[in-house]
Design an enzyme around this catalytic site. Structure first.
Site, PDB file in Angstrom:
ATOM      1  N   GLY A   1      46.299   9.981  95.910  1.00 48.26           N
ATOM      2  CA  GLY A   1      45.691  11.118  96.612  1.00 48.26           C
ATOM      3  C   GLY A   1      44.624  11.820  95.797  1.00 48.26           C
ATOM      4  CB  VAL A   2      44.337  12.845  92.207  1.00 50.47           C
ATOM      5  CG1 VAL A   2      45.488  13.816  92.187  1.00 50.47           C
ATOM      6  CG2 VAL A   2      44.718  11.553  91.526  1.00 50.47           C
TER       7      VAL A   2
ATOM      8  CG  HIS B   1      49.478   4.845  92.724  1.00 49.20           C
ATOM      9  ND1 HIS B   1      49.249   5.078  94.054  1.00 49.20           N
ATOM     10  CD2 HIS B   1      50.062   5.958  92.235  1.00 49.20           C
ATOM     11  CE1 HIS B   1      49.658   6.306  94.353  1.00 49.20           C
ATOM     12  NE2 HIS B   1      50.155   6.850  93.264  1.00 49.20           N
TER      13      HIS B   1
ATOM     14  CB  ILE C   1      49.740   3.925  98.219  1.00 47.38           C
ATOM     15  CG1 ILE C   1      50.712   3.233  99.169  1.00 47.38           C
ATOM     16  CG2 ILE C   1      49.263   5.251  98.804  1.00 47.38           C
ATOM     17  CD1 ILE C   1      51.997   4.003  99.409  1.00 47.38           C
TER      18      ILE C   1
ATOM     19  CD  GLU D   1      36.255  12.450  91.014  1.00 45.76           C
ATOM     20  OE1 GLU D   1      35.084  12.259  90.630  1.00 45.76           O
ATOM     21  OE2 GLU D   1      36.883  13.508  90.762  1.00 45.76           O
TER      22      GLU D   1
END
Length: 196
Positions: A84-85, A75, A81, A89
């Site tokens: 976002g999840v 990723h 990067i 978290e």
């Protein structure tokens, strides 16, 4: 810096552990202290330190983002990067730590996500960034349901924000009366004896 000595078993805040080496911030809980409160472990522990805590109100943690993070392998190759999840978290773990400090039998409890609302991602988080994770308790009902407001920043710029809802559950389900009765020794089938 707010600190209540009831956190982490009436232990005084750790001294001399520098988050930023300019002397401006020191951690009140480091990763070892965090692991005594949260069930998460590497590679899924998303908090490296706690800077501030105000009982039942707010908490500020940090996540040092390094190229060694397992998710950067895919990723994205050549353009790493932080997903976002995983920022969400990290906010949830930070808020969960604050809530779990209030639970005497926290070793037997887990916090589950039940909803994420108004999630917004404002800037990418890349290796070398330090995420500042600010979480406020909006509502906590009887110790089993909480609504939190989270914001993640890098160098003062908002990277992500969201409203998080979680529910506290028992780590192991408690046996029901019917289940407990059916598993009594007298009800267990007896093994047949071999015939001679």
């Amino acid at each position: 810096m707010a600190y209540n000595n009831k956190f982490a078993g009436n232990k005084a805040p750790p001294q001399g552990r520098c988050v930023r080496c300019d002397g401006e911030r020191t951690m009140i809980l480091d990763v070892n202290d965090i692991q005594k409160l949260l069930p998460h472990r590497y590679p899924f522990l998303m908090i490296d330190g706690i800077l501030e805590m105000e009982r039942l109100k707010s908490i500020v943690g940090v996540k040092n983002v390094t190229i060694n993070e397992h998710f950067f392998q895919g990723h994205f190759p050549g353009k790493p990067i932080m997903p976002g999840v995983l920022i969400i978290e990290a906010m949830a773990q930070t808020g969960g730590l604050l809530l779990l400090t209030e639970i005497p039998d926290r070793e037997s409890k887990l916090l589950y996500f039940v909803a994420v609302d108004n999630a917004r991602f404002r800037r990418p988080v890349v290796p070398g960034d330090q995420l500042r994770l600010e979480v406020k308790v909006l509502h906590w009902r009887g110790g089993d349901f909480a609504k939190l407001e989270g914001k993640a920043t890098v160098d003062g710029q908002v990277a992500a924000e969201a409203t998080l809802m979680c529910k506290m559950v028992d780590r192991e389900p408690k046996p029901t009366a019917a289940k407990a009765k059916s598993s009594s020794p007298s009800d267990e089938p007896k093994a047949e004896q071999p015939k001679a």
